[in-house]
Design an enzyme around this catalytic site. Structure first.
Site, PDB file in Angstrom:
ATOM      1  N   GLU A 125      11.938   4.471   5.039  1.00  0.00           N
ATOM      2  CA  GLU A 125      11.738   3.788   6.407  1.00  0.00           C
ATOM      3  C   GLU A 125      12.933   3.477   7.218  1.00  0.00           C
ATOM      4  O   GLU A 125      12.982   4.076   8.283  1.00  0.00           O
ATOM      5  CB  GLU A 125      10.723   2.673   6.646  1.00  0.00           C
ATOM      6  CG  GLU A 125      10.167   2.199   8.061  1.00  0.00           C
ATOM      7  CD  GLU A 125       9.185   1.200   8.128  1.00  0.00           C
ATOM      8  OE1 GLU A 125       8.524   0.757   6.755  1.00  0.00           O
ATOM      9  OE2 GLU A 125       9.027   0.796   8.969  1.00  0.00           O
TER      10      GLU A 125
ATOM     11  N   THR B 122       4.995  -3.970  14.266  1.00  0.00           N
ATOM     12  CA  THR B 122       3.729  -5.222  13.964  1.00  0.00           C
ATOM     13  C   THR B 122       4.582  -6.468  13.744  1.00  0.00           C
ATOM     14  O   THR B 122       4.267  -7.727  14.024  1.00  0.00           O
ATOM     15  CB  THR B 122       2.845  -4.827  12.842  1.00  0.00           C
ATOM     16  OG1 THR B 122       2.521  -3.581  12.946  1.00  0.00           O
ATOM     17  CG2 THR B 122       1.702  -5.491  12.484  1.00  0.00           C
TER      18      THR B 122
ATOM     19  N   GLY C  45       4.884  -7.543  17.329  1.00  0.00           N
ATOM     20  CA  GLY C  45       4.040  -7.042  18.092  1.00  0.00           C
ATOM     21  C   GLY C  45       2.480  -7.383  17.847  1.00  0.00           C
ATOM     22  O   GLY C  45       1.779  -7.445  18.700  1.00  0.00           O
TER      23      GLY C  45
HETATM   24  N1  LIG Z   1      -1.735   1.671  22.126  1.00  0.00           N
HETATM   25  C1  LIG Z   1      -1.495   0.591  21.507  1.00  0.00           C
HETATM   26  N2  LIG Z   1      -2.202  -0.296  20.494  1.00  0.00           N
HETATM   27  C2  LIG Z   1      -1.998  -1.043  19.895  1.00  0.00           C
HETATM   28  N3  LIG Z   1      -0.885  -1.674  19.619  1.00  0.00           N
HETATM   29  C3  LIG Z   1       0.152  -1.095  20.650  1.00  0.00           C
HETATM   30  C4  LIG Z   1      -0.232   0.013  21.606  1.00  0.00           C
HETATM   31  N4  LIG Z   1       0.795   0.292  22.431  1.00  0.00           N
HETATM   32  C5  LIG Z   1       1.688  -0.483  21.986  1.00  0.00           C
HETATM   33  N5  LIG Z   1       1.516  -1.668  20.936  1.00  0.00           N
HETATM   34  C6  LIG Z   1       2.102  -2.547  20.568  1.00  0.00           C
HETATM   35  O1  LIG Z   1       2.823  -1.979  19.611  1.00  0.00           O
HETATM   36  C7  LIG Z   1       3.029  -2.779  18.233  1.00  0.00           C
HETATM   37  C8  LIG Z   1       3.354  -1.919  17.282  1.00  0.00           C
HETATM   38  O2  LIG Z   1       4.312  -1.452  17.129  1.00  0.00           O
HETATM   39  P1  LIG Z   1       4.837  -0.060  16.311  1.00  0.00           P
HETATM   40  O3  LIG Z   1       4.255   0.981  16.564  1.00  0.00           O
HETATM   41  O4  LIG Z   1       6.519  -0.098  16.652  1.00  0.00           O
HETATM   42  O5  LIG Z   1       4.789  -1.035  14.941  1.00  0.00           O
HETATM   43  P2  LIG Z   1       4.222  -0.446  13.498  1.00  0.00           P
HETATM   44  O6  LIG Z   1       5.212   0.747  13.202  1.00  0.00           O
HETATM   45  O7  LIG Z   1       2.880   0.205  13.669  1.00  0.00           O
HETATM   46  O8  LIG Z   1       4.173  -1.533  12.450  1.00  0.00           O
HETATM   47  P3  LIG Z   1       5.506  -1.783  11.361  1.00  0.00           P
HETATM   48  O9  LIG Z   1       6.566  -1.128  11.625  1.00  0.00           O
HETATM   49  O10 LIG Z   1       5.492  -3.446  11.208  1.00  0.00           O
HETATM   50  O11 LIG Z   1       4.576  -1.263  10.233  1.00  0.00           O
HETATM   51  C9  LIG Z   1       1.666  -3.430  18.329  1.00  0.00           C
HETATM   52  O12 LIG Z   1       1.673  -4.788  17.585  1.00  0.00           O
HETATM   53  C10 LIG Z   1       1.306  -3.791  19.721  1.00  0.00           C
HETATM   54  O13 LIG Z   1       2.142  -4.796  20.218  1.00  0.00           O
HETATM   55 MG   LIG Z   2       7.198   0.647  12.294  1.00  0.00          MG
END
Ligand SMILES: Nc1ncnc2c1ncn2[C@@H]1O[C@H](COP(=O)(O)OP(=O)(O)OP(=O)(O)O)[C@@H](O)[C@H]1O
Ligand SMILES: [Mg+2]
Length: 276
Positions: free
Chosen positions: A76, A105, A127
């Site tokens: 990652e 997240t 997030g």
């Molecule tokens: N459509 C959406 N639905 C849910 N959350 C969203 C959305 N758009 C933005 N977010 C925000 O983006 C965050 C997730 O960010 P991102 O996609 O970068 O993380 P991830 O890759 O899923 O998590 P990690 O890298 O920690 O495993 C959510 O926690 C929320 O705050």
């Molecule tokens: Mg991520």
């Protein structure tokens, strides 16, 4: 014909990147709770497509894609940094050293020095915290709605500033700094606060914890630029403002990319295209 796609299966969102026929970069996201929808979308491509796969839940998506032969897993952090480098070039940034703060997240912080990168810190405030605290305190759980309402709120009756504590007397540090996130709500609990105000304050807490830690990392590594990425920043101007202003206040340069959340997916895509 789409020949390759990059997929970043995160804790909350699955991000997909590919080049369309006209070489335009196309970016999509799906909720990670519905991985069968993602796998259906992928298998809708009849072509012999190459897939670069990354993210914490990549293994889980793999179980849906068993029949797919051209699947390659990428670490990652490597994929994310490769994506960030591509995006920095695309957005015309020229520096080679940066602190990279990925607000997913949860939050992960990396140092980038030329071609070397290393994970140097992290925090569980991210997030997911924005969504979780907002849901618990206001009952609102849609990201877009949280962002929209927070933009209308004020933190002044929920947070406690340094100047609130010193009460008109000379402050030893900048009086406009937050002394205690949510601190006013504890001392004046009976006062009515709107959902907008509470949501603005949650954004403040998340943004200030993350930028404070990132700035400390930038000081420790002697690096000027801090690149903030992750979908938490997507169309989230209030959070970008909190993070950007605090970073500038501490004499570091904040950078926000055009497509905040897609670095991992772009990096995974590039690995298939560059033939690495
Ligand atoms: N459509 C959406 N639905 C849910 N959350 C969203 C959305 N758009 C933005 N977010 C925000 O983006 C965050 C997730 O960010 P991102 O996609 O970068 O993380 P991830 O890759 O899923 O998590 P990690 O890298 O920690 O495993 C959510 O926690 C929320 O705050
Ligand atoms: Mg991520």
């Amino acid at each position: 014909m789409v020949q390759a796609i990059g997929i970043d299966v995160g804790g909350t969102l699955t991000k997909v990147a590919f080049f369309e026929h006209n070489q335009q970069l196309k970016l999509l996201h799906f909720p990670s709770v519905d991985l069968h929808i993602v796998s259906e979308w992928i298998t809708s491509y009849k072509e012999d497509i190459q897939i670069g796969l990354t993210g914490g839940r990549a293994e889980q998506l793999k179980t849906f894609l068993r029949s797919h032969e051209n699947l390659q897993y990428l670490v990652e952090f490597d994929a994310t940094i490769a994506g960030v480098n591509y995006q920095l070039k695309k957005d015309n940034h020229e520096f080679t050293d940066a602190v990279i703060t990925n607000i997913g997240t949860g939050t992960s912080i990396h140092s980038l020095k030329g071609t070397e990168h290393e994970r140097i810190a992290g925090t569980g405030i991210g997030g997911g915290t924005l969504l979780g605290m907002s849901a618990l305190m206001t009952g609102i759980h849609q990201f877009d709605e949280i962002v929209e309402l927070s933009a209308l709120g004020s933190r002044s009756e929920v947070d406690m500033l340094v100047s609130d504590i010193y009460f008109g007397n000379k402050t030893p540090i900048d009086g406009g700094l937050t002394a205690s996130n949510f601190g006013d709500a504890g001392l004046r609990p009976l006062m009515e606060r709107s959902k907008e105000d509470v949501l603005a304050t949650v954004q403040g807490l998340v943004g200030e914890v993350i930028s404070t830690l990132s700035i400390q990392c930038a000081f420790a590594e002697d690096i000027e630029h801090i690149v903030y990425i992750g979908s938490t920043l997507a169309n989230n101007e209030p959070l970008q403002k909190i993070i950007g202003n605090y970073t500038k206040r501490k004499k570091r340069t904040p950078i926000f990319l055009t497509d905040n959340g897609y670095s991992g997916a772009i990096g995974a895509l590039l690995s298939k295209i560059d033939g690495k």
